[in-house]
Design a protein around this motif. Structure first.
Motif, PDB file in Angstrom:
ATOM      1  N   SER A 193      -5.896  -4.368   3.058  1.00  0.00           N
ATOM      2  CA  SER A 193      -5.612  -3.703   4.334  1.00  0.00           C
ATOM      3  C   SER A 193      -6.850  -3.596   5.216  1.00  0.00           C
ATOM      4  O   SER A 193      -6.735  -3.391   6.426  1.00  0.00           O
ATOM      5  CB  SER A 193      -5.031  -2.303   4.083  1.00  0.00           C
ATOM      6  OG  SER A 193      -6.011  -1.430   3.552  1.00  0.00           O
ATOM      7  N   LEU A 218      -2.613  -0.366  -5.992  1.00  0.00           N
ATOM      8  CA  LEU A 218      -3.274   0.463  -4.968  1.00  0.00           C
ATOM      9  C   LEU A 218      -4.624  -0.132  -4.590  1.00  0.00           C
ATOM     10  O   LEU A 218      -4.963  -0.234  -3.405  1.00  0.00           O
ATOM     11  CB  LEU A 218      -3.446   1.886  -5.488  1.00  0.00           C
ATOM     12  CG  LEU A 218      -4.185   2.850  -4.557  1.00  0.00           C
ATOM     13  CD1 LEU A 218      -3.382   3.090  -3.283  1.00  0.00           C
ATOM     14  CD2 LEU A 218      -4.462   4.180  -5.264  1.00  0.00           C
ATOM     15  N   ARG A 219      -5.388  -0.551  -5.605  1.00  0.00           N
ATOM     16  CA  ARG A 219      -6.725  -1.107  -5.342  1.00  0.00           C
ATOM     17  C   ARG A 219      -6.644  -2.384  -4.515  1.00  0.00           C
ATOM     18  O   ARG A 219      -7.362  -2.552  -3.524  1.00  0.00           O
ATOM     19  CB  ARG A 219      -7.438  -1.369  -6.667  1.00  0.00           C
ATOM     20  CG  ARG A 219      -8.870  -1.855  -6.504  1.00  0.00           C
ATOM     21  CD  ARG A 219      -9.556  -2.071  -7.838  1.00  0.00           C
ATOM     22  NE  ARG A 219      -8.908  -3.118  -8.622  1.00  0.00           N
ATOM     23  CZ  ARG A 219      -8.248  -2.897  -9.748  1.00  0.00           C
ATOM     24  NH1 ARG A 219      -8.126  -1.672 -10.213  1.00  0.00           N
ATOM     25  NH2 ARG A 219      -7.704  -3.916 -10.403  1.00  0.00           N
ATOM     26  N   SER A 225      -4.037  -3.623  -2.641  1.00  0.00           N
ATOM     27  CA  SER A 225      -3.435  -3.457  -1.319  1.00  0.00           C
ATOM     28  C   SER A 225      -4.387  -2.726  -0.375  1.00  0.00           C
ATOM     29  O   SER A 225      -4.435  -3.023   0.823  1.00  0.00           O
ATOM     30  CB  SER A 225      -2.093  -2.722  -1.413  1.00  0.00           C
ATOM     31  OG  SER A 225      -2.236  -1.466  -2.045  1.00  0.00           O
ATOM     32  N   SER A 226      -5.158  -1.775  -0.901  1.00  0.00           N
ATOM     33  CA  SER A 226      -6.140  -1.062  -0.069  1.00  0.00           C
ATOM     34  C   SER A 226      -7.218  -2.027   0.418  1.00  0.00           C
ATOM     35  O   SER A 226      -7.617  -2.001   1.589  1.00  0.00           O
ATOM     36  CB  SER A 226      -6.784   0.078  -0.861  1.00  0.00           C
ATOM     37  OG  SER A 226      -5.832   1.051  -1.226  1.00  0.00           O
ATOM     38  N   LEU A 272       0.829  -1.200   0.000  1.00  0.00           N
ATOM     39  CA  LEU A 272       0.000   0.000   0.000  1.00  0.00           C
ATOM     40  C   LEU A 272       0.867   1.255   0.000  1.00  0.00           C
ATOM     41  O   LEU A 272       0.614   2.211  -0.743  1.00  0.00           O
ATOM     42  CB  LEU A 272      -0.926  -0.006   1.215  1.00  0.00           C
ATOM     43  CG  LEU A 272      -1.875   1.183   1.373  1.00  0.00           C
ATOM     44  CD1 LEU A 272      -2.784   1.303   0.154  1.00  0.00           C
ATOM     45  CD2 LEU A 272      -2.700   1.033   2.644  1.00  0.00           C
TER      46      LEU A 272
END
Length: 355
Positions: free
Chosen positions: A262, A255-256, A258-259, A143
């Motif tokens: 998380s 980004l998508r 890992s977000s 992220l």
């Protein structure tokens, strides 16, 4: 990425919804106060106790290489040296494209460092407070790398627009030579991580950084040749904007994913509906609720579920076989199953909307 046949390993994430159970010894237990623990693992040993609600877990092993330490060290060294060289020639040659690429390469060095630290952290054992160890740090690293890349893009784009408004002379030959070196450096570094990029989101983040940089360097070479041929100074900042666009395109999926990981989303490689169908169809299962699937790290995943089995706890063999099937078919390595005998909705977690 995963279905109920034999999907590739997932790229996980996440957090324990509250019913997870971790056992790094990969053994089977059947305790006797209402739950049975069964951990099926490669070393398969079991202990019988007695309890009455049921956990089954399997510690799957990632197919990714376990240690990229040397790859990280070589990559960090090569890219740090290249950043210094590229930034120096970018300033000397007044090339925004080279400076943009140097800035992106600097972000790659930081990405390598963060990913390396996270990879080492995931190998630390669990503690009384961090009961899953530090595996989740690989998700944070992925992220961080995605966010940092997008911040770098903003700086590159801003400077490029300013250069388009007020073009400045550029040393085309310098651009070509230095960017050509960048293709070699970034391409070689990407190859160091190629073997693990399909199985570990953290490693994939590093791999994408390097592969994107190699492509960007190739674009800078083309821009330098065009500047040499035409003398048009606007080509340099225009290429910088193209570079920025490529970075956003390559980073968005990272980004998508890992977000999502998380905040304990189902890993992209796992078909949650297929998992539900498999569990609901198990012999003796009359109901299924409180199903959760999440990632413990970028290479391992976990599952918890309540199975309604009116005939009572089915024993260790059932738990072990179920855990093995979830590991082999869905690549879910840590499984916790709670066995319930009443189907009258007494469990407060029965409704799907309750967590």
């Amino acid at each position: 990425m995963s279905d109920d046949r034999s999907p590739p390993p997932p790229q996980p994430s996440g957090e324990d919804p509250g019913h997870g159970h971790t056992d790094h010894r990969a053994c089977g237990h059947d305790h006797g106060c209402g739950h049975a623990h069964g951990h099926a693992g490669d070393h398969g040993h079991s202990h019988d106790h007695d309890h009455g609600h049921s956990h089954a877990g399997h510690h799957g092993h990632s197919h990714a290489p376990t240690d990229f330490g040397r790859a990280f060290l070589v990559g960090i060294t090569l890219n740090t040296a290249f950043v210094v060289i590229e930034a120096g020639f970018g300033l000397a040659g007044n090339s925004m494209a080279l400076l943009a690429d140097a800035g992106h390469n600097l972000s790659d060095v930081l990405a390598l460092i963060v990913a390396w630290v996270a990879a080492r952290a995931t190998r630390r054992p669990p503690s009384a407070r961090f009961t899953y160890g530090y595996a989740g740090s690989s998700i944070l690293a992925a992220l961080f790398n995605a966010v940092f890349l997008l911040v770098a893009v903003g700086a590159i784009a801003l400077e490029a627009v300013q250069r388009l408004i007020a073009p400045e002379p550029v040393a085309g030959l310098t651009m070509v030579v230095v960017a050509a070196i960048g293709i070699v450096v970034n391409g070689a570094t990407a190859l160091l991580f190629h073997r693990g990029h399909g199985e570990d989101l953290n490693i994939r983040g590093v791999y994408l950084h390097m592969l994107t940089d190699a492509a960007i360097s190739a674009g800078v070479v083309v821009a330098g040749l065009l500047v040499l041929a035409s003398g048009a100074a606007w080509i340099d900042p225009a290429v910088s904007l193209v570079v920025a666009g490529l970075i956003v395109w390559a980073t968005w999926s990272l980004l998508r994913e890992s977000s999502a990981l998380s905040i304990a989303a189902v890993p992209a490689g796992i078909d949650a509906a297929a998992v539900r169908r498999y569990l609901a169809a198990l012999p003796g299962v009359d109901g299924l609720h409180d199903l959760h699937i999440w990632g413990l790290s970028t290479t391992s995943s976990a599952l918890t579920a309540h199975l309604v089995m009116p005939d009572g706890p089915p024993g260790d063999d059932f738990l072990a076989e179920t855990a093995e099937a979830l590991a082999s078919r869905f690549h879910i390595g840590h499984v916790t199953l709670q066995i319930e005998t009443r189907a009258d909705g007494w469990c407060r977690l029965t409704p799907d909307e309750v967590i």
